[in-house]
Design a protein around this motif. Structure first.
Motif, PDB file in Angstrom:
ATOM      1  N   ILE A 167       2.576 -12.233  -9.147  1.00  0.00           N
ATOM      2  CA  ILE A 167       2.239 -12.738  -7.816  1.00  0.00           C
ATOM      3  C   ILE A 167       0.942 -13.539  -7.837  1.00  0.00           C
ATOM      4  CG2 ILE A 167       0.929 -10.685  -7.088  1.00  0.00           C
ATOM      5  CD1 ILE A 167       2.164 -10.946  -4.335  1.00  0.00           C
ATOM      6  N   PHE A 168       0.027 -13.165  -8.747  1.00  0.00           N
ATOM      7  CA  PHE A 168      -1.260 -13.848  -8.807  1.00  0.00           C
ATOM      8  C   PHE A 168      -1.234 -15.090  -9.695  1.00  0.00           C
ATOM      9  CE2 PHE A 168      -2.584  -9.382  -7.760  1.00  0.00           C
ATOM     10  CZ  PHE A 168      -2.949  -9.664  -6.454  1.00  0.00           C
ATOM     11  N   ASP A 169      -0.068 -15.422 -10.236  1.00  0.00           N
ATOM     12  CA  ASP A 169       0.071 -16.696 -10.944  1.00  0.00           C
ATOM     13  C   ASP A 169       0.039 -17.853  -9.957  1.00  0.00           C
ATOM     14  OD1 ASP A 169       0.323 -15.303 -13.292  1.00  0.00           O
ATOM     15  OD2 ASP A 169       2.513 -15.446 -13.374  1.00  0.00           O
ATOM     16  N   THR A 170       0.486 -17.583  -8.741  1.00  0.00           N
ATOM     17  CA  THR A 170       0.571 -18.651  -7.738  1.00  0.00           C
ATOM     18  C   THR A 170      -0.247 -18.371  -6.483  1.00  0.00           C
ATOM     19  OG1 THR A 170       2.624 -17.605  -6.954  1.00  0.00           O
ATOM     20  CG2 THR A 170       2.845 -19.457  -8.482  1.00  0.00           C
ATOM     21  N   HIS A 171      -0.816 -17.175  -6.385  1.00  0.00           N
ATOM     22  CA  HIS A 171      -1.570 -16.824  -5.177  1.00  0.00           C
ATOM     23  C   HIS A 171      -2.893 -16.170  -5.565  1.00  0.00           C
ATOM     24  CE1 HIS A 171       2.031 -17.515  -2.708  1.00  0.00           C
ATOM     25  NE2 HIS A 171       2.695 -16.828  -3.612  1.00  0.00           N
ATOM     26  N   SER A 172      -3.937 -16.510  -4.838  1.00  0.00           N
ATOM     27  CA  SER A 172      -5.214 -15.839  -5.049  1.00  0.00           C
ATOM     28  C   SER A 172      -5.166 -14.471  -4.383  1.00  0.00           C
ATOM     29  CB  SER A 172      -6.360 -16.669  -4.481  1.00  0.00           C
ATOM     30  OG  SER A 172      -6.181 -16.893  -3.091  1.00  0.00           O
ATOM     31  N   ASP A 173      -6.042 -13.595  -4.816  1.00  0.00           N
ATOM     32  CA  ASP A 173      -6.092 -12.240  -4.281  1.00  0.00           C
ATOM     33  C   ASP A 173      -6.718 -12.271  -2.888  1.00  0.00           C
ATOM     34  OD1 ASP A 173      -6.435  -9.581  -3.717  1.00  0.00           O
ATOM     35  OD2 ASP A 173      -7.580  -9.105  -5.529  1.00  0.00           O
ATOM     36  N   PRO A 174      -5.972 -11.870  -1.851  1.00  0.00           N
ATOM     37  CA  PRO A 174      -6.542 -11.915  -0.494  1.00  0.00           C
ATOM     38  C   PRO A 174      -7.398 -10.713  -0.132  1.00  0.00           C
ATOM     39  CG  PRO A 174      -4.289 -11.150  -0.381  1.00  0.00           C
ATOM     40  CD  PRO A 174      -4.565 -11.436  -1.841  1.00  0.00           C
ATOM     41  N   SER A 175      -7.435  -9.701  -0.985  1.00  0.00           N
ATOM     42  CA  SER A 175      -8.203  -8.502  -0.645  1.00  0.00           C
ATOM     43  C   SER A 175      -9.692  -8.788  -0.742  1.00  0.00           C
ATOM     44  CB  SER A 175      -7.833  -7.344  -1.573  1.00  0.00           C
ATOM     45  OG  SER A 175      -8.389  -7.517  -2.852  1.00  0.00           O
ATOM     46  N   SER A 176     -10.488  -7.866  -0.218  1.00  0.00           N
ATOM     47  CA  SER A 176     -11.940  -8.066  -0.204  1.00  0.00           C
ATOM     48  C   SER A 176     -12.598  -7.766  -1.542  1.00  0.00           C
ATOM     49  CB  SER A 176     -12.565  -7.183   0.884  1.00  0.00           C
ATOM     50  OG  SER A 176     -12.278  -5.814   0.654  1.00  0.00           O
ATOM     51  N   GLY A 177     -11.885  -7.070  -2.455  1.00  0.00           N
ATOM     52  CA  GLY A 177     -12.467  -6.732  -3.747  1.00  0.00           C
ATOM     53  C   GLY A 177     -11.736  -5.580  -4.399  1.00  0.00           C
ATOM     54  N   PRO A 178     -12.206  -5.129  -5.539  1.00  0.00           N
ATOM     55  CA  PRO A 178     -11.476  -4.133  -6.324  1.00  0.00           C
ATOM     56  C   PRO A 178     -11.357  -2.755  -5.685  1.00  0.00           C
ATOM     57  CG  PRO A 178     -13.629  -4.584  -7.301  1.00  0.00           C
ATOM     58  CD  PRO A 178     -13.408  -5.626  -6.259  1.00  0.00           C
ATOM     59  N   THR A 179     -12.162  -2.434  -4.670  1.00  0.00           N
ATOM     60  CA  THR A 179     -12.005  -1.138  -3.995  1.00  0.00           C
ATOM     61  C   THR A 179     -11.005  -1.206  -2.839  1.00  0.00           C
ATOM     62  OG1 THR A 179     -13.814  -1.517  -2.416  1.00  0.00           O
ATOM     63  CG2 THR A 179     -14.391  -0.503  -4.550  1.00  0.00           C
ATOM     64  N   ALA A 180     -10.545  -2.397  -2.505  1.00  0.00           N
ATOM     65  CA  ALA A 180      -9.679  -2.573  -1.340  1.00  0.00           C
ATOM     66  C   ALA A 180      -8.211  -2.611  -1.752  1.00  0.00           C
ATOM     67  CB  ALA A 180     -10.040  -3.859  -0.605  1.00  0.00           C
ATOM     68  N   PRO A 181      -7.357  -1.845  -1.115  1.00  0.00           N
ATOM     69  CA  PRO A 181      -5.931  -1.852  -1.440  1.00  0.00           C
ATOM     70  C   PRO A 181      -5.224  -3.084  -0.891  1.00  0.00           C
ATOM     71  CG  PRO A 181      -6.342  -0.351   0.374  1.00  0.00           C
ATOM     72  CD  PRO A 181      -7.690  -0.845  -0.085  1.00  0.00           C
ATOM     73  N   HIS A 182      -4.069  -3.362  -1.486  1.00  0.00           N
ATOM     74  CA  HIS A 182      -3.157  -4.356  -0.916  1.00  0.00           C
ATOM     75  C   HIS A 182      -2.086  -3.692  -0.067  1.00  0.00           C
ATOM     76  CE1 HIS A 182      -4.507  -6.499  -4.701  1.00  0.00           C
ATOM     77  NE2 HIS A 182      -4.767  -7.400  -3.778  1.00  0.00           N
ATOM     78  N   ILE A 183      -1.688  -2.475  -0.462  1.00  0.00           N
ATOM     79  CA  ILE A 183      -0.583  -1.813   0.223  1.00  0.00           C
ATOM     80  C   ILE A 183      -0.919  -0.349   0.484  1.00  0.00           C
ATOM     81  CG2 ILE A 183       1.183  -3.359  -0.682  1.00  0.00           C
ATOM     82  CD1 ILE A 183       1.868  -1.289  -2.752  1.00  0.00           C
ATOM     83  N   GLU A 184      -0.194   0.211   1.426  1.00  0.00           N
ATOM     84  CA  GLU A 184      -0.321   1.627   1.772  1.00  0.00           C
ATOM     85  C   GLU A 184       1.085   2.207   1.883  1.00  0.00           C
ATOM     86  OE1 GLU A 184      -2.347   4.536   5.175  1.00  0.00           O
ATOM     87  OE2 GLU A 184      -1.903   2.440   5.655  1.00  0.00           O
ATOM     88  N   LEU A 185       1.276   3.387   1.335  1.00  0.00           N
ATOM     89  CA  LEU A 185       2.537   4.105   1.460  1.00  0.00           C
ATOM     90  C   LEU A 185       2.322   5.300   2.376  1.00  0.00           C
ATOM     91  CD1 LEU A 185       3.748   4.094  -2.274  1.00  0.00           C
ATOM     92  CD2 LEU A 185       3.964   2.300  -0.524  1.00  0.00           C
ATOM     93  N   LEU A 186       3.150   5.384   3.406  1.00  0.00           N
ATOM     94  CA  LEU A 186       3.003   6.422   4.423  1.00  0.00           C
ATOM     95  C   LEU A 186       4.253   7.294   4.422  1.00  0.00           C
ATOM     96  CD1 LEU A 186       1.732   4.081   7.275  1.00  0.00           C
ATOM     97  CD2 LEU A 186       0.339   5.613   5.898  1.00  0.00           C
ATOM     98  N   PRO A 187       4.206   8.469   3.798  1.00  0.00           N
ATOM     99  CA  PRO A 187       5.375   9.359   3.771  1.00  0.00           C
ATOM    100  C   PRO A 187       5.475  10.201   5.032  1.00  0.00           C
ATOM    101  CG  PRO A 187       3.599  10.270   2.449  1.00  0.00           C
ATOM    102  CD  PRO A 187       3.086   8.965   2.997  1.00  0.00           C
ATOM    103  N   LYS A 188       6.716  10.442   5.475  1.00  0.00           N
ATOM    104  CA  LYS A 188       6.944  11.227   6.691  1.00  0.00           C
ATOM    105  C   LYS A 188       8.166  12.110   6.508  1.00  0.00           C
ATOM    106  CE  LYS A 188       5.578   7.035   9.067  1.00  0.00           C
ATOM    107  NZ  LYS A 188       5.918   6.196   7.917  1.00  0.00           N
ATOM    108  N   PRO A 189       8.132  13.321   7.047  1.00  0.00           N
ATOM    109  CA  PRO A 189       9.274  14.234   6.934  1.00  0.00           C
ATOM    110  C   PRO A 189      10.320  13.962   8.011  1.00  0.00           C
ATOM    111  CG  PRO A 189       7.493  15.342   8.057  1.00  0.00           C
ATOM    112  CD  PRO A 189       6.979  13.969   7.714  1.00  0.00           C
ATOM    113  N   GLY A 190      11.022  12.832   7.891  1.00  0.00           N
ATOM    114  CA  GLY A 190      12.053  12.497   8.850  1.00  0.00           C
ATOM    115  C   GLY A 190      11.856  11.129   9.458  1.00  0.00           C
ATOM    116  N   THR A 191      12.677  10.813  10.433  1.00  0.00           N
ATOM    117  CA  THR A 191      12.616   9.516  11.093  1.00  0.00           C
ATOM    118  C   THR A 191      12.251   9.711  12.562  1.00  0.00           C
ATOM    119  OG1 THR A 191      13.800   7.438  11.453  1.00  0.00           O
ATOM    120  CG2 THR A 191      15.079   9.468  11.670  1.00  0.00           C
TER     121      THR A 191
END
Length: 601
Positions: free
Chosen positions: A405-429
């Protein structure tokens, strides 16, 4: 009482007038001068109003469009949060314009219309964000006061870390040394176990790496899997009003007006050629009388990332061409007003649960007996799963630097401590991700993009202040965002490959079993993606003396006097996490700046 241009003018000095909560603007004390008028009562407005009114010689008026919302079961019971978003009576009930990135769908866009703002509706997740997020704020504005290290002491004023209601041993689940214990907002860990908790922890221990288990995601480096902290205390939601306003309503110098919508910011005078905005107009409906109040010092706009730009535009502050097209006389041409809207996008990744008892949320939605038992325990004991947010565990990840992805796009995050994604698990819908299935049990992940590159806008639909604005978040409008959501979904699949899931889930479900290729994932995202309602940036701050931005580093509006913005709209970039904690921090600093009289420019 005099009438000028059919607007009731309320004189904004009697310090002996007792503070109160009013539901009718005609009842406001006619002899009271207000130093500050705060528009909106979310984490920005409630915080600033409470802090400024600490000075007994300063009178503060808060104007909130919604009701008080105190003692409402759906608000106070943490587990019921999904039923408040969207489309409740405490919501502005906005809808976006058609979103090409979402298959031309329009999506519900919840914003709190209640004392406490969106903090009364949100899922209460408490994430400060990454160290690099704040350091980028400081670099962008040239104001070191927005850096991580400068903001750090404010958490002592904001946070009150309290034990979970089950009083379980929290060793290894939170780092108490980094949290405040005497602040305004109760913060706690989950007070009852969810069936998913153990398998999530065991998976993190087994996989490590991106999924490593960490003790506390509020230390400036949130990367990894951690127990979720939430704005909950004693088993109940702790929102901005509960934390900051309600405890100080006895102050003689603080008045709160609810069920009243500010319709315009008033150009009260001109000072050395600069327009001064120290007044507001407000009304309870299009047919009701209009009232006006002036402040002797400042109007503080804390109406949120949708209503703040709407009010600025209605008041002649914004892009000249857009204002003229709406029949509004431009007073100051501020091109960035309403632009640069940024929000987090998520897509559900559902799995079939092997055991029906492991699905809590779907069962609550289908089983009235189970729901009533849960609510009865919450009402009588403040115990059980009703005391939990839906989110008991959070997981933040970065896309590796060597990813294509970074071959064609620069990193939009603020730096190495900042995530790009978050996973939110839940027991059901739950309802807003789709109709509740009539049968089956499920485990659900929300794969969320927290460092997006898509930018949208908030513009006027008309010059009627009671007409909803046009909201265009422009979701998934860039190739990076599409690829990043795809990576997030693939990350969920990697995570559930851990052996701990072997007997917990039986495989993808609810249509996701047909998703295999990258093209399938992209199509799934366009069909299913939704917002997690973290809009920012529509009145973004920028350096002094530059043409870009809406507010200066001290949050005063560029090109005018007497007007300041204190809410999430001022963030020039979106924090890579849930946004409410960052708004409290900005508001605490804003209050300090206002009290000190220090300006940036």
């Amino acid at each position: 009482m005099s009438i000028v241009l059919s607007v009731f003018i309320l004189t904004v000095c009697a310090a002996s007038t007792r503070a109160a909560l009013y539901a009718d603007p005609a009842e406001l004390p006619s002899g009271k001068t207000y130093d500050y008028i705060v528009v909106g009562s979310g984490p920005g407005g409630s915080t600033v109003a409470a802090r400024l009114s600490e000075d007994p010689n300063v009178n503060v008026l808060v104007v909130e469009a919604g009701v008080r919302g105190k003692g409402v079961l759906e608000i106070e019971t943490p587990l019921l949060a999904p039923y408040l978003l969207p489309n409740s009576s405490f919501d502005w009930n906005y809808t976006t314009v058609s979103q090409p990135g979402l298959g031309n769908r329009s999506v519900a866009y919840a914003r709190g219309k209640v004392l406490g703002g969106s903090s009364k509706l949100n899922w209460m997740a408490w994430t400060r964000g990454a160290r690099d997020d704040y350091d980028r704020f400081a670099k962008h504005t040239g104001d070191e006061g927005w850096s991580w290290n400068s903001i750090l002491p404010l958490w002592q004023k904001i946070e009150r870390l309290v034990p979970p209601v089950d009083h379980h041993n929290v060793t290894g689940e939170v780092d108490p040394s980094i949290h405040g214990v005497h602040g305004a907002v109760n913060i706690s860990l989950p007070g009852a176990p969810f069936p998913t908790d153990d398998v999530l922890i065991e998976s993190a221990k087994e996989l490590g790496g991106d999924f490593k288990l960490i003790v506390d995601n509020n230390n400036g480096n949130p990367l990894g899997l951690a127990w979720a902290q939430a704005s909950i205390g004693g088993g109940s939601r702790h929102d901005a009003a509960t934390s900051y306003l309600e405890p100080v309503l006895s102050r003689n110098n603080l008045d709160v007006l609810v069920q009243t919508q500010v319709t315009k910011l008033v150009h009260t005078s001109t000072d050395d050629g600069i327009p001064v905005f120290r007044g507001v107009q407000f009304s309870q409906s299009p047919a009701a009388p209009q009232f006006a109040v002036n402040a002797s010092r400042e109007v503080i706009l804390s109406a949120g990332s949708i209503n703040t730009p709407q009010l600025l535009l209605l008041s002649g502050l914004g892009p000249r061409a857009h204002l003229a097209s709406m029949g509004i006389i431009p007073i100051v041409d501020i091109p960035d007003v309403g632009h640069h809207l940024i929000d987090h996008t998520a897509v559900s990744v559902p799995f079939a649960a092997a055991n029906a008892e492991d699905d809590v949320l779907t069962d609550l939605a289908r089983n009235a007996t189970y729901l009533n038992e849960t609510l009865s325990q919450w009402k009588t004991e403040r115990r059980g799963i009703g005391t939990n947010s839906v989110l008991t565990i959070l997981q933040f990840l970065r896309i590796p630097g060597n990813d294509s992805i970074f071959d064609t796009h620069s990193d939009p995050s603020s730096g190495p401590t900042a995530p790009h994604i978050e996973l939110l698990p839940k027991p059901g819908t739950y309802p807003f991700v789709g109709p509740i299935p009539s049968e089956g049990a499920f485990t659900l992940f929300s794969a969320t993009l927290v460092s997006p590159t898509s930018r949208g806008s908030v513009t006027l639909s008309s010059n009627d202040p009671f007409a909803p604005p046009l909201i265009n978040p422009n979701f998934l409008s860039t190739a990076f965002d599409v690829a990043a959501i795809r990576y997030a979904v693939r990350s969920v699949l990697r995570f559930v490959s851990a052996s701990a899931w072997k007997d917990f889930i039986t495989g993808p479900a609810l249509g996701f079993e047909d998703v295999h290729t990258d093209d399938d994932i992209d199509a799934w995202a366009r069909e299913k993606a939704f917002t997690v309602w973290h809009p920012v940036g529509t009145a973004r701050m920028a350096r002094c003396g530059v043409d870009e931005g809406v507010v200066n580093p001290d949050l005063t509006v560029k090109g005018v006097k007497g007007l300041r913005v204190v809410d999430a709209s001022v963030f020039p970039f979106i924090p890579a996490g849930h946004t409410q904690a960052a708004v409290y921090a900005f508001a605490e600093r804003a209050a300090e700046l206002i009290k000190s009289g220090r300006g940036s420019c």
